[in-house]
Design a protein around this motif. Sequence first.
Motif, PDB file in Angstrom:
ATOM      1  N   ASN A 173      -2.025  28.250  30.925  1.00  0.00           N
ATOM      2  CA  ASN A 173      -2.617  29.124  31.950  1.00  0.00           C
ATOM      3  C   ASN A 173      -4.084  29.402  31.628  1.00  0.00           C
ATOM      4  O   ASN A 173      -4.613  30.488  31.888  1.00  0.00           O
ATOM      5  CB  ASN A 173      -1.845  30.446  32.063  1.00  0.00           C
ATOM      6  CG  ASN A 173      -1.950  31.059  33.451  1.00  0.00           C
ATOM      7  OD1 ASN A 173      -2.232  30.376  34.439  1.00  0.00           O
ATOM      8  ND2 ASN A 173      -1.716  32.353  33.548  1.00  0.00           N
ATOM      9  N   TRP A 174      -4.773  28.384  31.110  1.00  0.00           N
ATOM     10  CA  TRP A 174      -6.119  28.541  30.571  1.00  0.00           C
ATOM     11  C   TRP A 174      -7.114  29.020  31.617  1.00  0.00           C
ATOM     12  O   TRP A 174      -7.928  29.899  31.351  1.00  0.00           O
ATOM     13  CB  TRP A 174      -6.580  27.199  29.982  1.00  0.00           C
ATOM     14  CG  TRP A 174      -7.845  27.271  29.189  1.00  0.00           C
ATOM     15  CD1 TRP A 174      -7.974  27.605  27.876  1.00  0.00           C
ATOM     16  CD2 TRP A 174      -9.170  27.002  29.666  1.00  0.00           C
ATOM     17  NE1 TRP A 174      -9.300  27.546  27.503  1.00  0.00           N
ATOM     18  CE2 TRP A 174     -10.049  27.193  28.581  1.00  0.00           C
ATOM     19  CE3 TRP A 174      -9.690  26.623  30.899  1.00  0.00           C
ATOM     20  CZ2 TRP A 174     -11.419  27.009  28.691  1.00  0.00           C
ATOM     21  CZ3 TRP A 174     -11.058  26.447  31.012  1.00  0.00           C
ATOM     22  CH2 TRP A 174     -11.910  26.636  29.916  1.00  0.00           C
ATOM     23  N   LYS A 175      -7.058  28.460  32.806  1.00  0.00           N
ATOM     24  CA  LYS A 175      -8.058  28.807  33.817  1.00  0.00           C
ATOM     25  C   LYS A 175      -7.944  30.268  34.239  1.00  0.00           C
ATOM     26  O   LYS A 175      -8.955  30.966  34.385  1.00  0.00           O
ATOM     27  CB  LYS A 175      -7.942  27.874  35.024  1.00  0.00           C
ATOM     28  CG  LYS A 175      -8.352  26.450  34.714  1.00  0.00           C
ATOM     29  CD  LYS A 175      -8.514  25.600  35.949  1.00  0.00           C
ATOM     30  CE  LYS A 175      -9.026  24.221  35.564  1.00  0.00           C
ATOM     31  NZ  LYS A 175      -9.321  23.357  36.716  1.00  0.00           N
ATOM     32  N   ALA A 176      -6.730  30.737  34.446  1.00  0.00           N
ATOM     33  CA  ALA A 176      -6.550  32.135  34.848  1.00  0.00           C
ATOM     34  C   ALA A 176      -7.036  33.081  33.752  1.00  0.00           C
ATOM     35  O   ALA A 176      -7.623  34.140  34.037  1.00  0.00           O
ATOM     36  CB  ALA A 176      -5.084  32.401  35.181  1.00  0.00           C
ATOM     37  N   LYS A 177      -6.818  32.707  32.508  1.00  0.00           N
ATOM     38  CA  LYS A 177      -7.242  33.556  31.393  1.00  0.00           C
ATOM     39  C   LYS A 177      -8.763  33.633  31.270  1.00  0.00           C
ATOM     40  O   LYS A 177      -9.279  34.586  30.667  1.00  0.00           O
ATOM     41  CB  LYS A 177      -6.646  33.027  30.081  1.00  0.00           C
ATOM     42  CG  LYS A 177      -5.130  33.188  29.989  1.00  0.00           C
ATOM     43  CD  LYS A 177      -4.598  32.543  28.714  1.00  0.00           C
ATOM     44  CE  LYS A 177      -3.083  32.654  28.624  1.00  0.00           C
ATOM     45  NZ  LYS A 177      -2.552  31.960  27.420  1.00  0.00           N
ATOM     46  N   ARG A 178      -9.467  32.655  31.835  1.00  0.00           N
ATOM     47  CA  ARG A 178     -10.920  32.627  31.718  1.00  0.00           C
ATOM     48  C   ARG A 178     -11.649  33.200  32.924  1.00  0.00           C
ATOM     49  O   ARG A 178     -12.875  33.258  32.933  1.00  0.00           O
ATOM     50  CB  ARG A 178     -11.394  31.177  31.511  1.00  0.00           C
ATOM     51  CG  ARG A 178     -11.032  30.553  30.178  1.00  0.00           C
ATOM     52  CD  ARG A 178     -11.716  31.239  29.009  1.00  0.00           C
ATOM     53  NE  ARG A 178     -13.165  31.220  29.111  1.00  0.00           N
ATOM     54  CZ  ARG A 178     -13.942  30.365  28.460  1.00  0.00           C
ATOM     55  NH1 ARG A 178     -13.419  29.454  27.653  1.00  0.00           N
ATOM     56  NH2 ARG A 178     -15.259  30.417  28.592  1.00  0.00           N
ATOM     57  N   VAL A 179     -10.937  33.627  33.953  1.00  0.00           N
ATOM     58  CA  VAL A 179     -11.586  33.969  35.213  1.00  0.00           C
ATOM     59  C   VAL A 179     -12.584  35.118  35.064  1.00  0.00           C
ATOM     60  O   VAL A 179     -13.612  35.150  35.759  1.00  0.00           O
ATOM     61  CB  VAL A 179     -10.525  34.279  36.294  1.00  0.00           C
ATOM     62  CG1 VAL A 179      -9.842  35.620  36.037  1.00  0.00           C
ATOM     63  CG2 VAL A 179     -11.127  34.223  37.689  1.00  0.00           C
ATOM     64  N   GLU A 180     -12.341  36.041  34.155  1.00  0.00           N
ATOM     65  CA  GLU A 180     -13.262  37.164  33.970  1.00  0.00           C
ATOM     66  C   GLU A 180     -14.585  36.730  33.338  1.00  0.00           C
ATOM     67  O   GLU A 180     -15.566  37.472  33.400  1.00  0.00           O
ATOM     68  CB  GLU A 180     -12.604  38.248  33.104  1.00  0.00           C
ATOM     69  CG  GLU A 180     -11.401  38.921  33.755  1.00  0.00           C
ATOM     70  CD  GLU A 180     -11.756  39.617  35.068  1.00  0.00           C
ATOM     71  OE1 GLU A 180     -12.868  40.184  35.158  1.00  0.00           O
ATOM     72  OE2 GLU A 180     -10.927  39.596  35.998  1.00  0.00           O
ATOM     73  N   SER A 181     -14.607  35.547  32.744  1.00  0.00           N
ATOM     74  CA  SER A 181     -15.839  35.066  32.098  1.00  0.00           C
ATOM     75  C   SER A 181     -16.621  34.104  32.980  1.00  0.00           C
ATOM     76  O   SER A 181     -17.647  33.558  32.546  1.00  0.00           O
ATOM     77  CB  SER A 181     -15.499  34.371  30.769  1.00  0.00           C
ATOM     78  OG  SER A 181     -14.765  33.175  30.996  1.00  0.00           O
ATOM     79  N   TYR A 182     -16.165  33.868  34.206  1.00  0.00           N
ATOM     80  CA  TYR A 182     -16.803  32.891  35.076  1.00  0.00           C
ATOM     81  C   TYR A 182     -18.293  33.161  35.283  1.00  0.00           C
ATOM     82  O   TYR A 182     -19.129  32.263  35.136  1.00  0.00           O
ATOM     83  CB  TYR A 182     -16.108  32.875  36.444  1.00  0.00           C
ATOM     84  CG  TYR A 182     -14.849  32.041  36.532  1.00  0.00           C
ATOM     85  CD1 TYR A 182     -14.274  31.464  35.400  1.00  0.00           C
ATOM     86  CD2 TYR A 182     -14.221  31.832  37.755  1.00  0.00           C
ATOM     87  CE1 TYR A 182     -13.121  30.708  35.487  1.00  0.00           C
ATOM     88  CE2 TYR A 182     -13.064  31.068  37.855  1.00  0.00           C
ATOM     89  CZ  TYR A 182     -12.515  30.511  36.722  1.00  0.00           C
ATOM     90  OH  TYR A 182     -11.387  29.762  36.825  1.00  0.00           O
ATOM     91  N   LEU A 183     -18.637  34.376  35.651  1.00  0.00           N
ATOM     92  CA  LEU A 183     -20.029  34.684  35.987  1.00  0.00           C
ATOM     93  C   LEU A 183     -20.962  34.467  34.797  1.00  0.00           C
ATOM     94  O   LEU A 183     -22.042  33.868  34.938  1.00  0.00           O
ATOM     95  CB  LEU A 183     -20.142  36.121  36.499  1.00  0.00           C
ATOM     96  CG  LEU A 183     -19.519  36.401  37.867  1.00  0.00           C
ATOM     97  CD1 LEU A 183     -19.547  37.894  38.173  1.00  0.00           C
ATOM     98  CD2 LEU A 183     -20.238  35.628  38.965  1.00  0.00           C
TER      99      LEU A 183
ATOM    100  N   LEU B 139     -14.912  24.961  31.874  1.00  0.00           N
ATOM    101  CA  LEU B 139     -15.788  26.089  31.587  1.00  0.00           C
ATOM    102  C   LEU B 139     -16.108  26.241  30.100  1.00  0.00           C
ATOM    103  O   LEU B 139     -17.077  26.925  29.746  1.00  0.00           O
ATOM    104  CB  LEU B 139     -15.128  27.375  32.105  1.00  0.00           C
ATOM    105  CG  LEU B 139     -16.048  28.528  32.462  1.00  0.00           C
ATOM    106  CD1 LEU B 139     -16.885  28.179  33.680  1.00  0.00           C
ATOM    107  CD2 LEU B 139     -15.232  29.793  32.731  1.00  0.00           C
ATOM    108  N   SER B 140     -15.345  25.604  29.223  1.00  0.00           N
ATOM    109  CA  SER B 140     -15.580  25.772  27.789  1.00  0.00           C
ATOM    110  C   SER B 140     -16.924  25.208  27.358  1.00  0.00           C
ATOM    111  O   SER B 140     -17.389  25.500  26.253  1.00  0.00           O
ATOM    112  CB  SER B 140     -14.451  25.118  26.980  1.00  0.00           C
ATOM    113  OG  SER B 140     -14.493  23.708  27.101  1.00  0.00           O
ATOM    114  N   VAL B 141     -17.561  24.410  28.203  1.00  0.00           N
ATOM    115  CA  VAL B 141     -18.886  23.899  27.865  1.00  0.00           C
ATOM    116  C   VAL B 141     -19.859  25.050  27.634  1.00  0.00           C
ATOM    117  O   VAL B 141     -20.810  24.935  26.829  1.00  0.00           O
ATOM    118  CB  VAL B 141     -19.400  22.957  28.983  1.00  0.00           C
ATOM    119  CG1 VAL B 141     -19.701  23.725  30.259  1.00  0.00           C
ATOM    120  CG2 VAL B 141     -20.631  22.188  28.534  1.00  0.00           C
TER     121      VAL B 141
END
Length: 441
Positions: A300-310, A260-262
């Motif tokens: 735990n990078w993916k869990a920390k980013r879940v709020e920014s998914y949309l 997702l960092s892209v």
Amino acid sequence: MKLGLIAMSGVRAHNAELSALGLTLPGFIERNRVIASLPSLGLLTLAGLTPQDVDLQYLEVADITQVDGVPQEFDVVAISSFSAQIGEAYELADRYRALGTRVILGGLHVTALPMEALRHADAVAIGEGETVWPAIIDDLRAGNLKPVYDARGTNYNFADSPMPRFDLLDIERYNRLTVQTQRGCPFRCEFCAASIRISPTYKIKPVERVVAEIQSIKSLWKRPFIEFADDNTFVNKAHSKELLRAVAREDIRWFTETDLSVADDVELLDMLRDAGCAEILIGLEGTTFSGIDGVEQRTNWKAKRVESYLEAIRRIQDRGVRVNGCFILGLDGMGTDSFDAVWEFVQQSGLYDIQITVQTAFPSTPLYARLKQEGRILRDEAWELCTLFDVNFQPAKMSVAELEAGLRSLVSRIYSDDVTKARRAAFHRNYRKKLRQRAAA
């Protein structure tokens, strides 16, 4: 010496009900079929390391039940397969050995379980094949083939990568070919059974080597569609931008996988479409922090980013680059409510494509070790269930039957013709709107 390189990657759902469902829903297992139809880049790379005086042939065997005896006779065969089809690979290996043919086995599954594979082979290759293949060829010629060739502990330099033998392929059989731009991944997801199991360190291939492979493909196929066979293409942003600038000059369309960092790098995002990127697959895994908490074991990078998914999905798709969002059902933090949560997220996000799989405990992964210790592996060594659609473990917050039923229900909704057409039409409408807004600005 007549050498056969045999790829066995015809992965299909073991569960008959899931297989039948897939036949009625064009979108279901679409990505899985694409993977199964890709040529083996690993074997083509080994072919590039093989001396020209070796009589070499590349074959693909999708279903051993359709083969009477062996597909073709050789002095030596090197066979590579996924875990789900490894039983068939072993059967073919046994058939060849019964004829007196020497058999070499390699690939991800063999690297995970070399002693299991050695019961069906004269030799096994462990780890990065480029490191050990020249020695294997030399020993074959000398009549001194060793049982184990172990590349672990060596540091293979990707700058030395050979040109894969794309010329061995019947190009018209494929809708895409693969090129690898990097190997490994900086993340440590518990379930991951990809190239991190062969190359624990992250490494990049020099841009000029990547471009040379693309040009080799173009010499055989004028306007190819290429899949970058990477676990996470855009980790190194500076290298990624250099790569995109070079690929843009090649006038190709391509697909890849990344994280997702892209979406955080505006310059890189703006370069994607001009470089010919049609779609990127991103492992979102779930839709809530609790659902994917702990899946990525380093930070735990993916869990920390879940709020920014949309927002991240919107940024990428606003550039006209499709996002294929990958979700994993049955993670330990997920209950039966997760199926509706994924459906609602898909509707809200506007994702162009979706990949739905179930958590799969692959051999020698941290996930398999943990579930084995907890007594949650349903049948030990049932590798035929490692398809990403079959359940091979006891879920934490639901029954096996509930996970299977949730998968069937969710794919019926997500992959129906009407829903798929509406989702993709919405993507194109939104992109045309963004283009008009930019033109007016």
